[in-house]
Design an enzyme around this catalytic site. Structure first.
Site, short mmCIF file in Angstrom:
data_model
loop_
_atom_site.label_atom_id
_atom_site.label_comp_id
_atom_site.label_asym_id
_atom_site.label_seq_id
_atom_site.Cartn_x
_atom_site.Cartn_y
_atom_site.Cartn_z
CG ASP A 10 -1.80 1.22 1.34
OD1 ASP A 10 -2.42 1.56 0.32
OD2 ASP A 10 -1.87 1.85 2.40
CB SER A 11 0.17 4.81 -0.47
OG SER A 11 -0.96 4.91 0.39
CB CYS A 73 -3.11 0.35 -2.49
SG CYS A 73 -3.23 2.04 -3.12
CD GLU A 150 -0.24 6.85 6.01
OE1 GLU A 150 0.87 6.88 6.57
OE2 GLU A 150 -0.72 5.80 5.54
CB CYS A 181 -9.42 4.56 0.32
SG CYS A 181 -7.77 4.98 0.94
CG HIS A 183 -5.16 4.92 4.28
ND1 HIS A 183 -4.59 4.45 3.12
CD2 HIS A 183 -4.15 5.42 5.04
CE1 HIS A 183 -3.28 4.68 3.16
NE2 HIS A 183 -2.99 5.26 4.32
N1 DGL Z 1 -4.83 3.18 0.74
C1 DGL Z 1 -4.75 3.50 -0.64
C2 DGL Z 1 -6.03 3.24 -1.37
O1 DGL Z 1 -6.67 2.27 -1.01
C3 DGL Z 1 -4.02 4.74 -1.01
C4 DGL Z 1 -4.41 6.00 -0.39
C5 DGL Z 1 -3.47 7.11 -0.77
O2 DGL Z 1 -2.26 6.93 -0.61
O3 DGL Z 1 -3.96 8.14 -1.25
O4 DGL Z 1 -6.40 3.90 -2.30
#
Ligand code: DGL
Length: 263
Positions: A10-11, A73, A150, A181, A183
């Site tokens: 993931d990011s 992600c 984050e 997402c 997150h």
């Molecule tokens: N968690 C990621 C997603 O599902 C990336 C979120 C990001 O870095 O903007 O899209």
């Protein structure tokens, strides 16, 4: 082959919501995780950049001898899944198809929240329509969520205000809301509070974990006895990742290292 790990990336922190689900259904599998904390967020970057980052990460995960890659992600799943599938000789899966399958089970009116990249790619819209043409899909980009998460601002009045603002902008009655997402499941509590629990929240990680299990079984690649510990890698600020990651997962991230993919 079976003893090899599952590579997850993931990011940043978001992919840990997928790790949590993988651990529930596949407790004997070893995970090698990569969080690209130096380059988060992915959601506001172009397809070209995300494909490049994803390829770099996949190359790194291959050096860790993984048997499969889970793109934990949505943004990278939307932009880079097909490219990685073409390029790699191991199974690669994203999270979007799984999320779409879950969403159509609930009702016709489906909200999808995600990053700007995921929303503009229309990956959920298309995946949902492929399964159920008659479904109504309402998408909303929520670009402020990832930085807030984050930063660890999960139980914070500012985050609550921002969640409220974005949800109000989905100005229709929806049956379910896809947390598009990885997150966003960290905001489940606040979203449920603001919607009075009336909208079914869809966490694609749950179905993704089941899909991983199915694929490993089909390919006879399941591990029945884990010998080594999981490994976590980040491209910047391991302390922050460790603190928030442990809080979310509820266990210690013992083997966490910082690495620079560009070197
Ligand atoms: N968690 C990621 C997603 O599902 C990336 C979120 C990001 O870095 O903007 O899209």
């Amino acid at each position: 082959m079976n003893r090899k790990a599952i590579g997850v990336f993931d990011s940043g922190l978001g992919g840990l919501t997928v790790v949590k689900e993988l651990k529930k259904v596949l407790p004997n599998e070893r995970i090698v995780y990569f969080g690209d904390t130096a380059r988060v967020p992915y959601g506001s970057k172009s397809k070209e950049v995300i494909v490049r980052y994803s390829k770099e990460i996949a190359k790194f995960l291959k050096t860790q001898d993984v048997k499969m890659i889970v793109i934990a992600c949505n943004t990278a799943s939307a932009f880079a899944l097909e490219e990685l599938k073409k390029e790699l000789d191991i199974p690669v899966i994203g999270v979007i198809e799984a999320g779409a399958r879950m969403a159509v089970e609930i009702g016709e009116n489906i909200g999808v929240i995600g990053t700007k990249g995921t929303v503009s790619s229309k990956a959920y819209y298309n995946a949902i329509k492929r399964i159920k043409l008659g479904a109504n899909v309402y998408q909303k980009a929520c670009p402020l969520f990832v930085p807030l998460i984050e930063e660890g601002m999960i139980d914070d009045p500012i985050t609550e205000e921002i969640v409220k603002k974005y949800l109000n902008e989905i100005d229709v009655m929806i049956d379910s809301l896809v947390l598009g997402c990885t997150h966003y499941p960290l905001l489940t509590k606040v979203i449920n509070k603001l919607t009075n629990g009336k909208i079914k929240l869809i966490n694609p990680a749950e179905e993704t974990a089941k899909e991983v299990k199915m694929i490993l079984k089909e390919l006879h690649m399941e591990n029945f006895k884990r010998e080594k510990e999981d490994q976590y890698f980040v491209s910047d600020e391991p302390e922050n990742f460790k603190e928030l990651g442990e809080l979310f997962l509820g266990f210690e991230l013992e083997d966490l290292k910082e690495i620079n993919l560009e070197k």
